[in-house]
Structure formats: C-alpha cells, structure tokens
Design an enzyme around this catalytic site. Structure first.
Site, mmCIF file in Angstrom:
data_model
loop_
_atom_site.group_PDB
_atom_site.id
_atom_site.type_symbol
_atom_site.label_atom_id
_atom_site.label_comp_id
_atom_site.label_asym_id
_atom_site.label_seq_id
_atom_site.Cartn_x
_atom_site.Cartn_y
_atom_site.Cartn_z
ATOM 1 N N CYS A 105 56.744 -86.463 8.236
ATOM 2 C CA CYS A 105 56.418 -85.352 9.133
ATOM 3 C C CYS A 105 57.491 -85.226 10.205
ATOM 4 O O CYS A 105 58.028 -84.131 10.456
ATOM 5 C CB CYS A 105 55.043 -85.599 9.754
ATOM 6 N N CYS A 106 57.849 -86.347 10.848
ATOM 7 C CA CYS A 106 58.910 -86.310 11.868
ATOM 8 C C CYS A 106 60.241 -85.884 11.251
ATOM 9 O O CYS A 106 61.007 -85.154 11.872
ATOM 10 C CB CYS A 106 59.069 -87.682 12.520
ATOM 11 N N CYS A 187 54.061 -84.993 19.915
ATOM 12 C CA CYS A 187 53.140 -83.988 19.369
ATOM 13 C C CYS A 187 51.690 -84.386 19.648
ATOM 14 O O CYS A 187 51.366 -85.577 19.713
ATOM 15 C CB CYS A 187 53.335 -83.865 17.868
ATOM 16 N N CYS A 190 49.774 -87.053 17.547
ATOM 17 C CA CYS A 190 50.330 -88.411 17.522
ATOM 18 C C CYS A 190 50.509 -89.012 18.908
ATOM 19 O O CYS A 190 51.240 -89.980 19.074
ATOM 20 C CB CYS A 190 51.680 -88.405 16.811
ATOM 21 N N CYS A 213 60.710 -91.404 16.413
ATOM 22 C CA CYS A 213 60.539 -90.226 15.552
ATOM 23 C C CYS A 213 61.747 -90.010 14.654
ATOM 24 O O CYS A 213 61.681 -89.226 13.705
ATOM 25 C CB CYS A 213 60.278 -88.989 16.395
HETATM 26 S S1 SF4 Z 1 55.184 -86.769 16.200
HETATM 27 FE FE1 SF4 Z 1 53.505 -86.629 14.695
HETATM 28 S S2 SF4 Z 1 53.038 -84.458 14.424
HETATM 29 FE FE2 SF4 Z 1 55.047 -84.617 15.482
HETATM 30 S S3 SF4 Z 1 56.547 -84.467 13.878
HETATM 31 FE FE3 SF4 Z 1 56.151 -86.666 14.193
HETATM 32 S S4 SF4 Z 1 54.454 -87.249 12.795
HETATM 33 FE FE4 SF4 Z 1 54.583 -84.970 12.887
#
Ligand code: SF4
Length: 217
Positions: A105-106, A187, A190, A213
C-alpha cells in the site's frame, strides 16, 4: 543531474551539522533553484516556515494517498493561507488499503507518489529528524537518495521540543491531531494516538513490524 560529489557532500555535512536551518536551505536554493522542492507531511509547517523565509517561491509538495485525516487537509489549507502559497499535491491512483498489505500500500500510494513529485528535480528537502525513529539516528544533513538526487534534512539534529517550540514562537501551523496525542501522523487507517511516554513513532502501523513507509530508505 547535480555535479556534487560524495566528497563535496562529506564536507558539506561537516559545515552544516551545526548550521542554522536557513543556511542549509539557502545553499540548496542557490544550488538547485527551481529544481529544488520541499516535502511536507503536514504534521507541522516548521520546515516550510523557514524555507519560505529563504525563498518565498520555493516549491512545496504533499503526497495525497487518498487516506489522510481531515485535520491534515485543514493544516495544508492553513499553510496555504499563512504563506500565500499553493502546495503541490501529488496523487497516485486511489489504493484500497484494506486489500493490500501495508508494504504494498505504501509502495503504491506513497513511494510512487514521491517518485512523481521528484520528476525533474535535482534536490529535495525533508523534515526528517534523528529522534524520529531508530531507523533515522544516522540521518545526515545532506546526502543522496536512491535516485541520485541531493536530499537535505536540515532539521536532522532537532528534537520534537525544538520543533514545537519554534512553531509556538513563530505562530507556525501545526496539525491539530498532535494535541490529541497523534505524535507521528501518517494515513488515517495506519495512525493512532500514543500514550504519554510512548515513542511517537509507535502510533504508526501499530501492531505490525513496519516502521517506515519507504519514502526515506
Ligand atoms: S500509511 Fe497505511 S494507508 Fe497510507 S499508504 Fe501506507 S499502508 Fe497505505
């Protein structure tokens, strides 16, 4: 591509280790002109405040993951109002974070967004501090990122008290979540507040092994 060598960087680090942040920013502005940019997570605007004093036209960007807190957007708008600037918002395709593990996701939302934000740039400035995390204790004031761009971290030696003291003294926008215990803001899915005495970074990806991240590796 910058012609600054690793020998130059070593000498600059010695010179900048105890230098005022404004001096480091001024050097970068002189070196890179409009191919310089400032990264902000909108946790606070201390770096923006100092950079804006050095160069009111300096570029500032924010990576929109589609998953930020409302308060983070409020902070971005407060920054735009206070400094009379337009923050460059960079956004990749919306991710469904529930379907991806945090690493992917990151990678898809943040790291890919950073790659886009840095296209055409020779240097960038971050608000990384050595006290942020064990992964950051050796952050240099000036170095080179994995793309070969010069990356400046003029707040490297600052503490959290330095940051919030400066913000209070200079009426700098700070994300209102900080006052609610969110001491490291990413985010919304998280990030959780931390209890007094807990490390600020422990509120990020709580319950997992993830600590970064990927923007700063
Ligand atoms: S902090 Fe969480 S929601 Fe944001 S990009 Fe990374 S995994 Fe995705």
């Amino acid at each position: 591509m910058s012609t600054i060598t690793d020998t130059d960087l070593a000498a600059l680090n010695e010179e900048f280790e105890r230098a005022p942040v404004s001096k480091v920013v001024a050097w970068a502005v002189e070196q890179f002109g409009s191919s310089l940019t400032v990264a902000s997570s909108m946790q606070d605007a201390v770096l923006i405040d100092i950079a804006h004093q050095v160069d009111p036209n300096i570029d500032v960007f924010f990576i929109d993951t589609g998953l930020h807190f409302t308060e983070t957007w409020d902070t971005l708008r407060a920054v735009e109002d206070k400094y009379g600037i337009k923050v460059r918002v960079v956004k990749k395709d919306e991710q469904n974070w529930k379907e991806l593990d945090p690493e992917h996701c990151c990678e898809a939302a943040k790291v890919a967004g950073l790659d886009d934000a840095l296209v055409g740039r020779q240097g960038w400035i971050t608000a990384l501090k050595r006290v942020d995390a064990v992964t950051r204790v050796q952050v240099p004031v000036v170095g080179r990122d994995r793309r070969g761009l010069v990356k400046l971290n003029p707040l490297a030696a600052w503490t959290d008290d330095d940051v919030y003291g400066y913000a209070a003294d200079h009426d700098v926008p700070v994300n209102p979540l900080v006052a609610k215990g969110y001491l490291s803001i990413g985010c919304a899915p998280c990030t959780v507040p931390v209890a007094p005495g807990q490390h600020p970074r422990s509120g990020r990806w709580a319950g997992t092994d993830k600590t970064e991240c990927g923007l700063h590796v």
